[in-house]
Design an enzyme around this catalytic site. Structure first.
Site, PDB file in Angstrom:
ATOM      1  N   LYS A 109      94.332  39.214  36.682  1.00  0.00           N
ATOM      2  CA  LYS A 109      93.141  38.770  37.411  1.00  0.00           C
ATOM      3  C   LYS A 109      93.226  37.298  37.776  1.00  0.00           C
ATOM      4  O   LYS A 109      92.779  36.895  38.840  1.00  0.00           O
ATOM      5  CB  LYS A 109      91.881  39.009  36.560  1.00  0.00           C
ATOM      6  CG  LYS A 109      91.373  40.411  36.673  1.00  0.00           C
ATOM      7  CD  LYS A 109      90.201  40.475  37.633  1.00  0.00           C
ATOM      8  CE  LYS A 109      89.902  41.889  38.049  1.00  0.00           C
ATOM      9  NZ  LYS A 109      88.516  42.283  37.928  1.00  0.00           N
TER      10      LYS A 109
ATOM     11  N   LYS B 169      94.005  53.135  48.213  1.00  0.00           N
ATOM     12  CA  LYS B 169      92.997  53.480  47.222  1.00  0.00           C
ATOM     13  C   LYS B 169      91.589  53.165  47.745  1.00  0.00           C
ATOM     14  O   LYS B 169      91.369  52.104  48.326  1.00  0.00           O
ATOM     15  CB  LYS B 169      93.285  52.646  45.959  1.00  0.00           C
ATOM     16  CG  LYS B 169      92.244  52.779  44.886  1.00  0.00           C
ATOM     17  CD  LYS B 169      92.525  51.831  43.740  1.00  0.00           C
ATOM     18  CE  LYS B 169      91.302  51.798  42.853  1.00  0.00           C
ATOM     19  NZ  LYS B 169      91.390  50.998  41.689  1.00  0.00           N
TER      20      LYS B 169
ATOM     21  N   LYS C  78      85.839  49.147  47.606  1.00  0.00           N
ATOM     22  CA  LYS C  78      84.916  48.362  48.404  1.00  0.00           C
ATOM     23  C   LYS C  78      85.630  47.185  49.073  1.00  0.00           C
ATOM     24  O   LYS C  78      85.356  46.842  50.216  1.00  0.00           O
ATOM     25  CB  LYS C  78      83.799  47.854  47.502  1.00  0.00           C
ATOM     26  CG  LYS C  78      82.492  47.706  48.231  1.00  0.00           C
ATOM     27  CD  LYS C  78      81.377  47.382  47.267  1.00  0.00           C
ATOM     28  CE  LYS C  78      80.124  47.024  48.033  1.00  0.00           C
ATOM     29  NZ  LYS C  78      79.049  46.596  47.149  1.00  0.00           N
TER      30      LYS C  78
END
Ligand code: TRP
Ligand code: SF4
Length: 330
Positions: free
Chosen positions: A112, A193, A196
């Site tokens: 991340k 995939k 959003k």
């Protein structure tokens, strides 16, 4: 009864991937377990603390979709993390006993950091993300944590933190197990995939027409240019959605006919739209109901937090006593 807890960050309205990947599983679990389903709004702050204005709106939209998907406030405790401050108290205590090395080793941490390099997340809170998650779980002494593969390391870390905590202060907390949700990654309209952030989603709240329109734009087997070209359903995102939504007999028939160029993509897509819309019909109905009742939705969350706080307080009373801390007046 066995206790289950899971959570999602407040991401607003949900899409088919969220539904098939998590929500549908939660709806099943609430029948069988004492279930806690939490909106992890503090977790959202670990990577977006600088702008929290729209979080209440994202929470409400997501919870409406939880209810639309079939979560039932009479069966499950549905609440928002920041409405139960006990999570923060246990997080603080966990932060005392958790070695930094354990956190730096969590796979999602470095990933991340790289992925969100444009944001300043070199913070204490971001490193502590899984410590907060451990507190979410341990505060209810939850035994099972339904999560996808990506979250399993966090549940493992929870076990380690709980073990360490218990070895220092005595056996107060329970070690949870991950309840691995069968991986169901749905392709989005572009074949990547469904997510959003890619803007390739079909929303739980899309109308039947929107669903049909979106499916019409979906990418298919790129080698199938003319109607007479035999197709390869195994590499076609439309077929991958058929595999999730269309009953086996019909799906096999479609696959065979695609291979033999006996069905065109237009027809194949309209059959997908039909099954999808049939599946979504009850969801749309419940969504229409709850989206017009924002006050009732807020009330569900208030009552959920009240219930959750009673259980959390019970755990914290034991924890404070074990760690020789003050209880104060509560
Ligand atoms: N980290 C989880 C996710 O991003 C959300 C979450 C927060 C969670 N607290 C939790 C999941 C506790 C399970 C249990 O998906
Ligand atoms: Fe894909 Fe269906 Fe077209 Fe075959 S017929 S390529 S499965 S959209």
């Amino acid at each position: 009864m066995t206790r289950v807890l899971s959570g999602m960050q407040p991401s607003g309205a949900l899409h088919l991937g969220n539904w098939k990947g998590a929500l549908e599983n939660w709806v099943r679990l609430q029948e069988q377990y004492e279930s806690y389903f939490m909106v992890a709004d503090w977790h959202a702050l670990t990577s977006r603390y600088h702008d929290t204005r729209d979080i209440p709106e994202l929470i409400r939209a997501m919870v409406v979709d939880w209810l639309a998907g079939g979560l039932d406030p009479r069966r499950a405790i549905i609440f928002v993390q920041s409405a139960v401050p006990h999570h923060a108290e246990l997080h603080l205590l966990f932060s005392m006993v958790t070695p930094l090395g354990w956190l730096e080793r969590v796979p999602s941490y470095k990933e991340k950091l790289r992925e969100l390099a444009h944001r300043d997340i070199h913070t204490y809170g971001f490193l502590g993300y899984p410590v907060l998650q451990a507190a979410d779980i341990a505060i209810y002494r939850a035994e099972l944590v339904p999560v996808g593969q990506d979250q399993v390391p966090h549940v493992e870390l929870t076990r380690e933190i709980v073990r360490r905590f218990n070895s220092i202060y005595g056996p107060v907390l329970a070690e949870p197990d991950a309840l691995l949700t069968e991986a169901k990654v749905l392709p989005g309209l572009d074949g990547k995939k469904m997510s959003k952030s890619y803007g390739n989603t079909i929303g739980l709240g899309d109308s039947a027409e929107e669903v049909a329109d979106k499916i019409r734009t979906m990418v298919t087997d790129p080698a199938r240019i003319r109607r007479s070209d035999p197709g390869h359903p195994e590499i076609c995102p439309v077929f991958h959605l058929h595999q999730v939504f269309t009953p086996a007999a019909e799906r096999l028939d479609i696959g065979e006919r695609c291979r033999r160029a006996e069905i065109g993509c237009v027809q194949c897509k309209s059959r997908l739209a039909a099954t999808l819309n049939a599946d979504l019909a009850p969801v749309r109905e419940r969504r229409a109901f709850w989206s017009h009742r924002p006050r009732e939705v807020d009330e569900i969350l208030v009552q959920g937090a009240e219930r959750a706080a009673v259980d959390a307080e019970e755990t914290m009373a034991r924890v404070r006593a074990a760690a020789h801390l003050q209880a104060g007046r509560r």
